[in-house]
Write a protein that holds these residues in place. Structure first.
Motif, mmCIF file in Angstrom:
data_model
loop_
_atom_site.group_PDB
_atom_site.id
_atom_site.type_symbol
_atom_site.label_atom_id
_atom_site.label_comp_id
_atom_site.label_asym_id
_atom_site.label_seq_id
_atom_site.Cartn_x
_atom_site.Cartn_y
_atom_site.Cartn_z
ATOM 1 N N UNK A 178 0.860 -1.184 0.000
ATOM 2 C CA UNK A 178 0.000 0.000 0.000
ATOM 3 C C UNK A 178 0.897 1.235 0.000
ATOM 4 N N UNK A 179 0.417 2.312 -0.637
ATOM 5 C CA UNK A 179 1.229 3.520 -0.789
ATOM 6 C C UNK A 179 0.444 4.737 -0.306
ATOM 7 N N UNK A 180 1.123 5.593 0.457
ATOM 8 C CA UNK A 180 0.494 6.822 0.958
ATOM 9 C C UNK A 180 1.443 7.983 0.700
ATOM 10 N N UNK A 181 0.918 9.051 0.075
ATOM 11 C CA UNK A 181 1.709 10.243 -0.214
ATOM 12 C C UNK A 181 1.503 11.256 0.903
ATOM 13 N N UNK A 182 2.618 11.786 1.427
ATOM 14 C CA UNK A 182 2.576 12.830 2.447
ATOM 15 C C UNK A 182 3.360 14.051 1.959
ATOM 16 N N UNK A 183 3.050 15.202 2.544
ATOM 17 C CA UNK A 183 3.735 16.440 2.190
ATOM 18 C C UNK A 183 4.425 17.007 3.411
ATOM 19 N N UNK A 184 5.730 17.311 3.278
ATOM 20 C CA UNK A 184 6.485 17.897 4.375
ATOM 21 C C UNK A 184 6.005 19.320 4.647
#
Length: 314
Positions: A178-184
């Motif tokens: 599973x893949x999750x995109x996060x933003x710094x």
């Protein structure tokens, strides 16, 4: 006998014969079938129960950035055999091209992070250097994306226990990722502080492997696997960091021979790590031979402690 009496007698004989034949050809087989159906052994009952096949789990190569314009869902994915952390090859062309798109997106958006969760079942065997097989699979996926151009420092890996993830009849798990995109958040330095603390912990308590004569394999404990995972996480996120593998020996034999033996042990440990998905370029091997004993070489117990490999970071 009168003609009428003979006629009635013929009818009676016909009825009797018809009844006998009907019972023999119709009733008897039915009764036998019923008997066979009703009187069964436990073994027979087991063989008559139809088993419903478990549906195969298929997880697509799906990644979406809610705060950006990255959004794709490829029906195929990276696949693994049961109890294995190695990606099955060849990887489909659709996944390959999508991985390149993903890598370019992250190069153009340095504030983005990607969390990869590797799924695993509790009935699988974990022969990797990682605490869980799921984390090992996530690391393999990370290495694959790095080969496509992504930076390892933008990827975090995790394991996820999932007993509902079912393989196919050939033991293949279709996309246990599973893949999750996060933003710094701009100005957030918590990640740097975390790596600094992690580095101090690793150096204070490195991984130590003890070697017997002619040892041909390495079997890590759970705590040792945790140390390896921490070292990999550290070198992935700290620029210029690497893993150092130092071989040590007891004082039996000459110093030259022991120095060579220590290096052989260090290289043996390095090869083990490389076989488990760690880049050879990130591992430095060296030998101290008999020069840094940690126990008394006058006893066999002391010599055993000195025959060791220390794995740490620099």
């Amino acid at each position: 006998m009168s003609k009428k009496t003979g006629y009635l007698l013929g009818i009676l004989i016909t009825i009797i014969l018809g009844t006998i034949l009907y019972w023999f050809f119709c009733c008897k087989p039915c009764l036998e079938t019923q008997s066979n159906t009703l009187v069964t052994t436990p073994e027979a009952e087991d063989t008559q129960v139809d088993t419903i096949p478990t549906p195969v789990t298929i997880k697509t190569f799906k990644i979406m950035d809610a705060d950006g314009d990255l959004d794709f869902n490829i029906y195929e994915n990276l696949n693994f055999k049961t109890s294995s952390a190695s990606i099955l090859t060849p990887v489909s062309a659709a996944v390959d091209s999508s991985a390149t798109i993903l890598a370019n997106y992250y190069l153009d958006n340095p504030s983005k992070l990607l969390d990869i969760y590797g799924h695993y079942r509790s009935d699988e065997s974990n022969n990797s250097v990682f605490p869980t097989l799921g984390l090992a699979r996530a690391n393999s996926a990370k290495n694959y994306l790095v080969s496509k151009g992504m930076l390892s420092k933008t990827i975090n890996t995790y394991g996820r226990l999932d007993d509902n993830f079912n393989p196919d009849l050939e033991g293949v798990l279709h996309g246990p990722l599973s893949y999750v995109v996060n933003t710094l958040v701009e100005g957030d330095t918590s990640g740097e502080a975390e790596m600094k603390q992690l580095g101090s912990t690793i150096k204070a308590n490195p991984l130590v492997l003890y070697f017997d004569t002619a040892q041909a394999s390495i079997n890590l404990t759970d705590s040792q696997r945790e140390k390896v995972a921490n070292m990999i996480r550290y070198i992935d996120h700290v620029e210029g960091a690497s893993i150092t593998v130092i071989g040590h020996t007891d004082n039996t034999g000459s110093r030259i021979t022991n120095t060579r033996l220590g290096l052989n042990r260090a290289n043996f440990a390095k090869n083990y790590l490389v076989q488990n998905g760690i880049s050879a370029d990130q591992i430095i091997t060296t030998s101290k031979g008999p020069d840094q004993p940690i126990a008394d070489n006058s006893t066999e117990a002391g010599k055993a402690k000195n025959r060791r490999v220390v794995v740490t970071i620099n």
